[in-house]
Every structure is written in structure tokens, then in C-alpha cells.
Design a protein around this motif. Structure first.
Motif, PDB file in Angstrom:
ATOM      1  N   VAL A  38     -25.016   6.853  -1.818  1.00 45.32           N
ATOM      2  CA  VAL A  38     -23.936   7.563  -1.038  1.00 45.32           C
ATOM      3  C   VAL A  38     -22.605   7.012  -1.258  1.00 45.32           C
ATOM      4  O   VAL A  38     -22.414   5.520  -1.642  1.00 45.32           O
ATOM      5  N   ASP A  39     -21.333   7.727  -1.161  1.00 50.10           N
ATOM      6  CA  ASP A  39     -20.286   7.035  -1.023  1.00 50.10           C
ATOM      7  C   ASP A  39     -19.680   7.260   0.602  1.00 50.10           C
ATOM      8  O   ASP A  39     -19.486   8.283   1.004  1.00 50.10           O
ATOM      9  N   LEU A  40     -19.559   5.976   1.064  1.00 47.25           N
ATOM     10  CA  LEU A  40     -19.106   5.953   2.334  1.00 47.25           C
ATOM     11  C   LEU A  40     -17.629   5.599   2.412  1.00 47.25           C
ATOM     12  O   LEU A  40     -17.309   4.309   1.854  1.00 47.25           O
ATOM     13  N   ARG A  41     -16.756   6.385   3.124  1.00 44.68           N
ATOM     14  CA  ARG A  41     -15.326   6.247   2.798  1.00 44.68           C
ATOM     15  C   ARG A  41     -14.769   6.034   4.381  1.00 44.68           C
ATOM     16  O   ARG A  41     -15.156   6.637   5.359  1.00 44.68           O
ATOM     17  N   LEU A  42     -14.037   4.823   4.412  1.00 45.12           N
ATOM     18  CA  LEU A  42     -13.577   4.205   5.832  1.00 45.12           C
ATOM     19  C   LEU A  42     -12.035   4.400   5.583  1.00 45.12           C
ATOM     20  O   LEU A  42     -11.461   3.755   4.542  1.00 45.12           O
ATOM     21  N   THR A  43     -11.237   4.851   6.381  1.00 45.13           N
ATOM     22  CA  THR A  43      -9.779   5.033   6.622  1.00 45.13           C
ATOM     23  C   THR A  43      -9.320   4.597   7.792  1.00 45.13           C
ATOM     24  O   THR A  43      -9.969   4.957   8.838  1.00 45.13           O
ATOM     25  N   TRP A  44      -8.177   4.067   7.840  1.00 43.19           N
ATOM     26  CA  TRP A  44      -7.590   3.592   9.010  1.00 43.19           C
ATOM     27  C   TRP A  44      -5.986   3.190   8.793  1.00 43.19           C
ATOM     28  O   TRP A  44      -6.000   3.038   7.421  1.00 43.19           O
ATOM     29  N   ILE A  45      -5.241   2.941   9.887  1.00 50.19           N
ATOM     30  CA  ILE A  45      -3.699   2.707   9.592  1.00 50.19           C
ATOM     31  C   ILE A  45      -3.603   1.262   9.966  1.00 50.19           C
ATOM     32  O   ILE A  45      -3.945   0.683  10.988  1.00 50.19           O
ATOM     33  N   ASP A  46      -2.958   0.465   9.151  1.00 56.68           N
ATOM     34  CA  ASP A  46      -2.517  -0.866   9.267  1.00 56.68           C
ATOM     35  C   ASP A  46      -1.056  -1.164   9.000  1.00 56.68           C
ATOM     36  O   ASP A  46      -0.511  -1.210   7.779  1.00 56.68           O
ATOM     37  N   PRO A  47      -0.029  -0.799  10.198  1.00 57.34           N
ATOM     38  CA  PRO A  47       1.232  -0.824   9.683  1.00 57.34           C
ATOM     39  C   PRO A  47       1.837  -2.240   8.865  1.00 57.34           C
ATOM     40  O   PRO A  47       3.052  -1.984   8.222  1.00 57.34           O
ATOM     41  N   ARG A  48       1.104  -3.434   8.854  1.00 53.04           N
ATOM     42  CA  ARG A  48       1.432  -4.426   8.387  1.00 53.04           C
ATOM     43  C   ARG A  48       1.493  -4.341   6.688  1.00 53.04           C
ATOM     44  O   ARG A  48       1.950  -5.111   5.886  1.00 53.04           O
ATOM     45  N   LEU A  49       0.836  -3.270   6.261  1.00 59.08           N
ATOM     46  CA  LEU A  49       0.566  -3.074   4.638  1.00 59.08           C
ATOM     47  C   LEU A  49       1.287  -2.017   4.176  1.00 59.08           C
ATOM     48  O   LEU A  49       1.296  -1.687   3.196  1.00 59.08           O
ATOM     49  N   ARG A  50       2.547  -1.468   5.144  1.00 63.60           N
ATOM     50  CA  ARG A  50       3.431  -0.545   4.578  1.00 63.60           C
ATOM     51  C   ARG A  50       4.080  -1.125   3.357  1.00 63.60           C
ATOM     52  O   ARG A  50       4.630  -2.161   3.450  1.00 63.60           O
ATOM     53  N   TYR A  51       4.730  -0.595   2.307  1.00 64.17           N
ATOM     54  CA  TYR A  51       5.469  -0.709   1.432  1.00 64.17           C
ATOM     55  C   TYR A  51       6.316   0.504   0.904  1.00 64.17           C
ATOM     56  O   TYR A  51       5.948   1.526   1.205  1.00 64.17           O
ATOM     57  N   PRO A  52       7.650   0.205   0.250  1.00 59.72           N
ATOM     58  CA  PRO A  52       8.142   1.293  -0.471  1.00 59.72           C
ATOM     59  C   PRO A  52       7.487   2.394  -1.284  1.00 59.72           C
ATOM     60  O   PRO A  52       6.408   1.881  -2.032  1.00 59.72           O
ATOM     61  N   ALA A  53       7.572   3.612  -1.090  1.00 57.99           N
ATOM     62  CA  ALA A  53       6.810   4.578  -1.972  1.00 57.99           C
ATOM     63  C   ALA A  53       6.874   4.699  -3.430  1.00 57.99           C
ATOM     64  O   ALA A  53       6.152   4.959  -4.142  1.00 57.99           O
ATOM     65  N   LYS A  54       8.140   3.938  -3.688  1.00 58.13           N
ATOM     66  CA  LYS A  54       8.332   3.757  -4.951  1.00 58.13           C
ATOM     67  C   LYS A  54       7.630   3.034  -5.920  1.00 58.13           C
ATOM     68  O   LYS A  54       7.552   2.786  -6.911  1.00 58.13           O
ATOM     69  N   GLU A  55       6.904   2.066  -5.009  1.00 58.37           N
ATOM     70  CA  GLU A  55       6.094   0.879  -5.670  1.00 58.37           C
ATOM     71  C   GLU A  55       4.686   1.619  -5.989  1.00 58.37           C
ATOM     72  O   GLU A  55       3.881   0.957  -6.875  1.00 58.37           O
ATOM     73  N   ALA A  56       4.432   2.745  -5.688  1.00 63.86           N
ATOM     74  CA  ALA A  56       3.165   3.438  -6.008  1.00 63.86           C
ATOM     75  C   ALA A  56       3.258   4.446  -6.936  1.00 63.86           C
ATOM     76  O   ALA A  56       3.628   5.589  -6.678  1.00 63.86           O
ATOM     77  N   LEU A  57       2.811   4.213  -8.182  1.00 60.51           N
ATOM     78  CA  LEU A  57       3.088   5.146  -9.213  1.00 60.51           C
ATOM     79  C   LEU A  57       2.299   6.470  -9.005  1.00 60.51           C
ATOM     80  O   LEU A  57       2.735   7.691  -9.364  1.00 60.51           O
TER      81      LEU A  57
END
Length: 375
Positions: free
Chosen positions: A78-97
Motif C-alpha cells: 500500500v501507499d500511505l499518504r500523510l499530509t499536514w501543514i507546518d508554517p515553519r517550512l514555508r518558502y518562496p514559490a519561485k524556489e519550487a520548480l
């Protein structure tokens, strides 16, 4: 004189350098120890958006290796997907190609060690996984997504009351450990429900696969603590082909044995063509046949013999039919009680009636058991 002055200056510089190294080395060592201590300490829960932190699980069934209904276990990848929000890991969108930063396998493990992750226990997993590989994605808004591909064996409840028309649920149960529901919660959205499905290539011998469902529950702990729980269930439906050939044909065939003890005889005046001893042997042979069937089913299908289902009902019906056939043999063939009490004509008519009412009643009851379980 100039030479002496230069020698004095060199000595002073050497002494200053030694003093600097003496002072800097402890400071550098302290900084290194501080970094190691920080790395060894667990990362705190992200509470920038308030508590609880909502973790959204989703489950994709890649492959079904086996399902042992007698042991109540199944093995799956199985593929177990876990998602959540960690505001400390925000970064500028231009860094994500690609719209996110992605880390795979060993790189993912290194990055996961640096961030907070929920402690989730697979309650019904048997032993350790035989395979596990993780992928990490971090989005500009601070959303963290971990997908863990796992191959493992899980314990699941088996309900056989509607056998062979039964539907089973292959369950994977996940519970948050250590953090109560007020701190870390689990819930799902329509996106998680859409992700939770089975691969089109996945097959399970003897079963047809259905939908994957998610259910949220709470687990009670000490002192009124509550912990989030998610149950992911894959519905599978039994295919009838093998069950009819290996179980129901022998059961209905054995049901004919006591009928033969009635059909093989004929009443003429106050006598019967076949002796009670010979037809009694037919009944005894049928009894041993049903006992052998019962033993075979209990050893080959322990899950069926443990509860109330169509097979146990048909076995019981076989025993009742044998008992009824024994009564007919003793009452009519051996002692001819109806003729003694009511006359030869009554005995002939009663035997004629039982010759057809007895089989029709029991065959109709057996078919009713099957139709009720199919409804």
C-alpha cells in the motif's frame, strides 16, 4: 637592532595566535555539541496555525499478495499518504520548480529527520513490514506530504454468516500515538477519499475487489485521554465458482442419502419390499458421510465451523434429515406401527405422503438457507 625588534614582534604574534586558538577551540566545541544536542532532540509540534494539528491520511492499494480468511490476515503493498501543514517550512514559490520540493528514499529520510512528523501506529499490522520506502514533498505554503510504500501483513475481521455470498473488509487501522486528539487529530477530505482506491492491476484470487473507504474514530486512553483513529477498508466480494463445486454440491448430495432410504422401498399390503436392516445401513452410511464432510470443512475452513453460516446450517439439516430417515425406517419398516395402530391403508397412504413430502421439505429448507444468505 631591527632584527631584534622583528624577532620580538614575531614572538608576540605567535603568542597571540596560541591564545586565540586556546579560546576559540572550546567555543567551537561547545557550538558543535549544541548542534548535536539540537539534532538529537525531537522537533516540536507546529502550532503556528493553532492546535490540533490535523493530519490527513489516505491509502492506495498497489497490490494484494494474499488473503487467508481462516487466519484472518491479508498481505498487501500500500501507499500511505500523510499530509499536514507546518508554517515553519514555508518558502518562496519561485524556489519550487515543480510546485514543491521533493526528496526520495535516503534523501527523504534525511529531511524527515529534520522536521516534525506524527507518530502513527498500525494497530493491526502483524510484525514488521517486509518493505518500506518513503517520499517527501514540501510545498511553498508549508504543506508536508509523506508517501510511505509498505508491504506488510495485517490482521482483519472475517464475517462468514453470509458465506458464500459474503463481503469482507480488508482493514488497515491507524492510531496516533503519544499525542491526544486535542494536539494531533486525523481527518480526511474528498481529495483523500479520491486518493484512497485500489490499483486496476491489483487482483486477489477467488475475490473481486471493490471500493476503499475511510472511517474516523476515537480511541479512549488513560484519564479520559482520546486519540485519533482512522480505519481504511478495502471491500472484497467472494467469487462463487469454487464454493459451489467444493462445498455445496457435496452437502446437497449427502442430503439425498436419507431420501434414498425412502425412495428405494415400496409398500405392498402390510409389507415392504426392502428390509429395515438394509435401509438402516444406508442411513448409517449417510451418517458417516456427513461426519466426514463436517470434519473436512472444519479442517479446511476453520472460519466456517466457528460460527453460524450456510454451511453449518446445511450440515445441521443433513443430521436432521438422517434422524428423520431413521425414524421412518424404525416406525414403518421395522415395527410397522401405523399398520398396527390405524390399519394397512393408513400406513400405505402415510408412506406415500412421506415419500415426497420428506424430500421436498428438506430440499426446500436447504435452498431457503442459500437464498437467505444471498439476499
Amino acid at each position: 637592532m631591527i632584527r631584534a625588534t622583528m624577532s620580538r614582534a614575531a614572538a608576540i604574534m605567535f603568542a597571540l595566535a596560541g591564545l586565540a586558538s586556546f579560546l576559540v577551540a572550546p567555543l567551537a566545541g561547545a557550538a558543535t555539541l549544541a548542534q548535536e544536542d539540537a539534532a538529537s532532540q525531537p522537533v516540536s509540534i507546529p502550532h503556528g496555525n493553532g492546535l490540533p494539528v490535523v493530519v490527513r491520511p489516505a491509502l492506495f492499494f498497489n497490490h494484494l499478495e494474499s488473503f487467508d480468511e481462516n487466519a484472518g490476515t491479508f498481505e498487501a503493498t500500500v501507499d500511505l499518504r500523510l499530509t499536514w501543514i507546518d508554517p515553519r517550512l514555508r518558502y518562496p514559490a519561485k524556489e519550487a520548480l515543480r510546485g514543491y520540493k521533493e526528496y526520495r528514499v535516503s534523501a527523504a529520510e534525511r529531511e524527515i529527520a529534520k522536521i516534525w512528523t506524527p507518530t502513527i501506529r498500525h494497530v493491526n499490522r502483524v510484525g514488521d513490514p517486509t518493505f518500506s520506502e518513503r517520499r517527501l514533498r514540501i510545498f511553498p505554503n508549508g504543506m508536508v506530504e509523506i508517501i510511505d510504500r509498505i508491504t506488510a501483513t495485517y490482521k482483519t475481521p472475517v464475517e462468514t454468516s453470509r458465506f458464500p455470498f459474503d463481503r469482507q473488509s480488508l482493514e488497515i487501522v491507524m492510531v496516533v500515538q503519544e499525542d491526544t486528539v486535542e494536539t494531533v487529530d486525523m481527518n480526511f477530505t474528498s481529495d483523500d477519499v479520491g486518493f484512497s482506491r485500489i490499483s486496476k492491476k491489483a487482483e486477489l484470487d477467488g475475490w473481486s475487489t471493490g471500493l476503499v473507504s475511510l472511517k474516523r474514530e476515537l480511541v479512549n486512553g488513560w484519564n479520559g485521554d482520546r486519540y485519533a483513529k482512522i480505519v481504511a477498508s478495502l471491500a472484497v466480494n467472494r467469487m462463487l465458482g469454487n464454493s459451489i463445486a467444493t462445498i455445496f454440491i457435496p452437502l446437497f448430495a449427502s442430503l439425498l442419502i436419507p431420501f434414498l432410504a425412502t425412495w428405494m422401498n415400496r409398500a405392498q399390503d402390510d409389507e415392504f419390499d426392502v428390509d429395515a436392516f438394509e435401509l438402516g445401513n444406508v442411513i448409517i452410511g449417510g451418517l458417516f458421510a456427513v461426519i466426514a464432510l463436517s470434519f473436512t470443512f472444519s479442517s479446511s475452513f476453520p472460519a466456517l465451523s466457528a460460527g453460524d453460516n450456510t454451511v453449518t446450517r446445511l450440515l445441521g439439516l443433513n443430521y436432521v434429515a438422517l434422524a428423520f430417515g431413521t425414524i421412518i425406517t424404525v416406525v414403518f419398516y421395522r415395527y410397522k406401527l401405523p399398520a398396527r395402530w390405524f390399519g394397512v391403508y393408513v400406513q400405505e397412504q402415510a408412506f406415500l405422503f412421506l415419500s415426497w413430502a420428506f424430500p421436498i421439505l428438506f430440499i426446500a429448507t436447504g435452498l431457503a438457507f442459500v437464498f437467505v444468505s444471498a439476499a
